[in-house]
Design a protein around this motif. Structure first.
Motif, mmCIF file in Angstrom:
data_model
loop_
_atom_site.group_PDB
_atom_site.id
_atom_site.type_symbol
_atom_site.label_atom_id
_atom_site.label_comp_id
_atom_site.label_asym_id
_atom_site.label_seq_id
_atom_site.Cartn_x
_atom_site.Cartn_y
_atom_site.Cartn_z
ATOM 1 N N GLN A 9 0.763 -1.147 0.046
ATOM 2 C CA GLN A 9 -0.140 -0.049 0.120
ATOM 3 C C GLN A 9 0.801 1.197 0.066
ATOM 4 O OE1 GLN A 9 -2.825 0.430 3.236
ATOM 5 N NE2 GLN A 9 -3.676 2.209 2.691
ATOM 6 N N TYR A 35 -1.801 3.236 -14.222
ATOM 7 C CA TYR A 35 -1.782 4.633 -14.091
ATOM 8 C C TYR A 35 -1.060 5.238 -13.101
ATOM 9 C CZ TYR A 35 -6.127 4.695 -17.071
ATOM 10 O OH TYR A 35 -6.832 4.557 -18.260
ATOM 11 N N LEU A 86 1.266 8.015 -6.647
ATOM 12 C CA LEU A 86 0.323 6.967 -6.594
ATOM 13 C C LEU A 86 0.113 6.294 -7.917
ATOM 14 C CD1 LEU A 86 -1.762 5.805 -4.310
ATOM 15 C CD2 LEU A 86 -3.492 7.169 -5.567
ATOM 16 N N LEU A 88 -1.370 3.202 -9.774
ATOM 17 C CA LEU A 88 -2.856 2.581 -9.601
ATOM 18 C C LEU A 88 -3.149 1.717 -10.857
ATOM 19 C CD1 LEU A 88 -4.649 5.892 -9.588
ATOM 20 C CD2 LEU A 88 -4.872 4.358 -7.677
ATOM 21 N N PHE A 102 -10.491 0.228 -10.460
ATOM 22 C CA PHE A 102 -9.274 0.708 -10.154
ATOM 23 C C PHE A 102 -8.890 0.093 -9.142
ATOM 24 C CE2 PHE A 102 -7.567 4.062 -12.760
ATOM 25 C CZ PHE A 102 -8.678 4.552 -13.582
ATOM 26 N N GLY A 103 -7.664 -0.380 -8.755
ATOM 27 C CA GLY A 103 -7.325 -0.894 -7.380
ATOM 28 C C GLY A 103 -7.179 0.402 -6.318
ATOM 29 N N PRO A 104 -6.884 -0.201 -5.235
ATOM 30 C CA PRO A 104 -6.591 0.942 -4.069
ATOM 31 C C PRO A 104 -5.169 2.103 -4.107
ATOM 32 C CG PRO A 104 -6.047 -1.172 -3.267
ATOM 33 C CD PRO A 104 -6.636 -1.628 -4.687
ATOM 34 N N GLY A 105 -4.202 1.536 -4.936
ATOM 35 C CA GLY A 105 -3.078 2.153 -5.335
ATOM 36 C C GLY A 105 -1.814 1.944 -4.575
#
Lengths: 112, 116
Positions: A9, A35, A86, A88, A102-105
């Motif tokens: 994370q 991204y 960040l 993503l 999208f994922g949480p990044g």
């Protein structure tokens, strides 16, 4: 339930180090995108991978799409402070008209 | 500028008020997405359109949220009876869907909502 998981994370590394960020899911995606987002701005596309097992390189960044099209990784070689941001992953869902989720990044900080 | 534009960039409102955000996508793009993002998190899917048709609305979204894309061009996102939990950045993105390739999403700079 998060359809796309990302790890780690948070990541804080020294300039010049290598790192890998992971994106995982139990779902199959028609395509997967990575991204990068900077504070106060919208995400900007780095790469799209479509074929299982595909590997793409973008300068010091290497992206891989899993054979089963459920996971992906992003590897950065010799990280620089300008890589801070960040990261993503985003997947096009085959079962939902290729809706992009999208994922949480992963928040990356590269220390000079 | 032919990118995605969003208006307003910032909105401060009192709890219980209605707010509306507008998104002007890239003109030839047939897909338009709305996402919500809180600090340090990834964008959360809200809804999306292909041309003027709304294909899906997130099940996590309450009935207070509604979106339209009346002529397949610009889109609006309305939040009725705002709550403090609605405070977030609302992002709009557009893309050109070609076959099964989702295409690159181009994002606007977002509309930041603060509910007092």
């Amino acid at each position: 339930t998060q359809l796309l998981e990302q790890s780690p994370q948070f990541l804080s590394i020294q300039e010049g180090e290598n790192l890998t960020v992971y994106c995982n899911s139990s779902s199959v995606f028609s395509s997967l995108q990575w991204y990068r987002q900077e504070p106060g701005e919208g995400p900007v596309l780095l790469v799209t991978v479509v074929t299982g097992g595909e590997v793409k390189k973008l300068k010091r960044l290497t992206f891989q799409f899993g054979d089963a099209r459920k996971d992906s990784s992003l590897h950065i070689t010799a990280a620089q402070p300008g890589d801070t941001g960040l990261y993503l992953c985003a997947g096009g869902m085959k079962t939902s008209y290729d809706k992009v989720i999208f994922g949480p990044g992963t928040s990356l900080s590269v220390i000079p | 500028d032919t990118g995605v534009s969003q208006d307003p960039r910032h909105k401060i409102t009192k709890r219980g008020q209605n707010v509306t955000f507008r998104c002007d996508p890239i003109s030839e793009h047939n897909r338009l997405y709305w996402y919500r993002q809180t600090l340090g998190q990834g964008p959360e899917f809200l809804t999306y359109f292909q041309n003027e048709a709304q294909l899906e609305k997130s099940r996590l979204l309450s009935d207070r949220f509604s979106a339209e894309r009346p002529k397949g061009s610009f889109s609006t996102l309305e939040i009725q009876r705002t709550e403090q939990g609605d405070s977030a950045m609302y992002l709009c993105a557009s893309s050109l869907l070609a076959g099964s390739n989702t295409g690159e999403l181009f994002f606007g700079e977002g509309s930041r909502l603060t509910v007092l």
